[in-house]
Enzyme design. Structure first.
Site, PDB file in Angstrom:
ATOM      1  CB  SER A   1      -0.853  -0.046   1.070  1.00  0.00           C
ATOM      2  OG  SER A   1      -1.906   1.119   1.267  1.00  0.00           O
TER       3      SER A   1
ATOM      4  CE1 TYR B   1      -4.733  -2.441   4.940  1.00  0.00           C
ATOM      5  CE2 TYR B   1      -3.597  -0.279   4.303  1.00  0.00           C
ATOM      6  CZ  TYR B   1      -4.542  -1.013   3.926  1.00  0.00           C
ATOM      7  OH  TYR B   1      -4.084  -2.061   3.025  1.00  0.00           O
TER       8      TYR B   1
ATOM      9  CE  LYS C   1      -2.077  -4.348   3.009  1.00  0.00           C
ATOM     10  NZ  LYS C   1      -1.704  -5.491   2.511  1.00  0.00           N
TER      11      LYS C   1
END
Length: 229
Positions: free
Chosen positions: A139, A152, A156
């Site tokens: 990401s 998150y 990533k």
């Protein structure tokens, strides 16, 4: 549109978002799709729509389920040409200290450990046949950070490190690639950005450029951190 060669492609998280769009786009182009997801209803729908392919209900946080699924896939279809680790979840936008230990652990168990589990089950057969491309979806938040999405971002950034480190371990003929898909109007993005997500392209629009980009990746791309262009 039929490809020059029909590829066997495993995709995780096929029930919605980018995974669903990839699934439909790859099948439309004549490739064999083997996918998994957690929604029983959506997996049943995919098996009904695409009976020549295979879709299974798998919880990537369960090593037992992943092992059982992977072995069944290899026994039926053989070694996949591509493994696309797409499945991921995002936390509710909050400061880290307001996110529970349970939510943080559940997120990393899918976004990090789930990727490792699928790699463990498919990579040995790829090594044995000296072929295969493993794409781990990263990401923009795997190369930068923002507030309220720290879990998150953490997951990533881990995918970037996992991919680069593993790329140094695999033999020639195999590729491990961290791929940033870009900014797409998905349910996950709307969780963070609300209506602002609507200004970006849909998953189906994204697939028009993403699928050719992905299928052009080879062992020469091993260890690279790429972005869909």
């Amino acid at each position: 549109m039929k490809p020059n060669k029909s590829l066997k492609i495993v995709v995780t998280g096929v029930t919605k978002g980018l995974g669903r769009a990839l699934c439909e786009g790859l099948i439309e182009r004549g490739h064999t799709l083997i996918g998994c997801g957690r929604s029983v209803n959506e997996i049943e729908t995919l098996n009904h729509l695409y009976p020549k392919h295979q879709f299974d209900v798998v919880d990537l946080s369960s090593n037992q389920q992943v092992q059982r699924w992977g072995k069944k896939v290899i026994e039926k279809w053989g070694t996949p040409d591509f493994l696309i680790n797409n499945a991921a979840v995002i936390n509710q936008p909050l400061p880290l200290w307001e996110i529970s230990d349970q939510e943080f652990s559940q997120l990393t168990d899918i976004n990090i450990n789930g990727v490792v589990r699928t790699i463990r089950v498919f990579l040995p057969s790829m090594i044995e046949e000296n072929k295969g491309v493993i794409i781990n979806f990263s990401s923009g938040w795997g190369r930068s950070t923002s507030p309220e999405v720290v879990p998150y971002c953490t997951s990533k950034w881990a995918i970037e490190g996992l991919s680069q480190g593993l790329a140094q371990e695999v033999p020639n003929g195999i590729a491990i690639i961290a791929l940033n898909p870009g900014i797409i109007n998905t349910e996950m993005l709307r969780t963070c950005w609300g209506d602002n997500a609507l200004t970006f392209e849909s998953p189906s629009q994204w697939c028009r450029k993403a699928i050719p980009f992905i299928l052009n990746l080879t062992a020469k791309n091993n260890g690279q951190s790429l972005t869909v262009q």
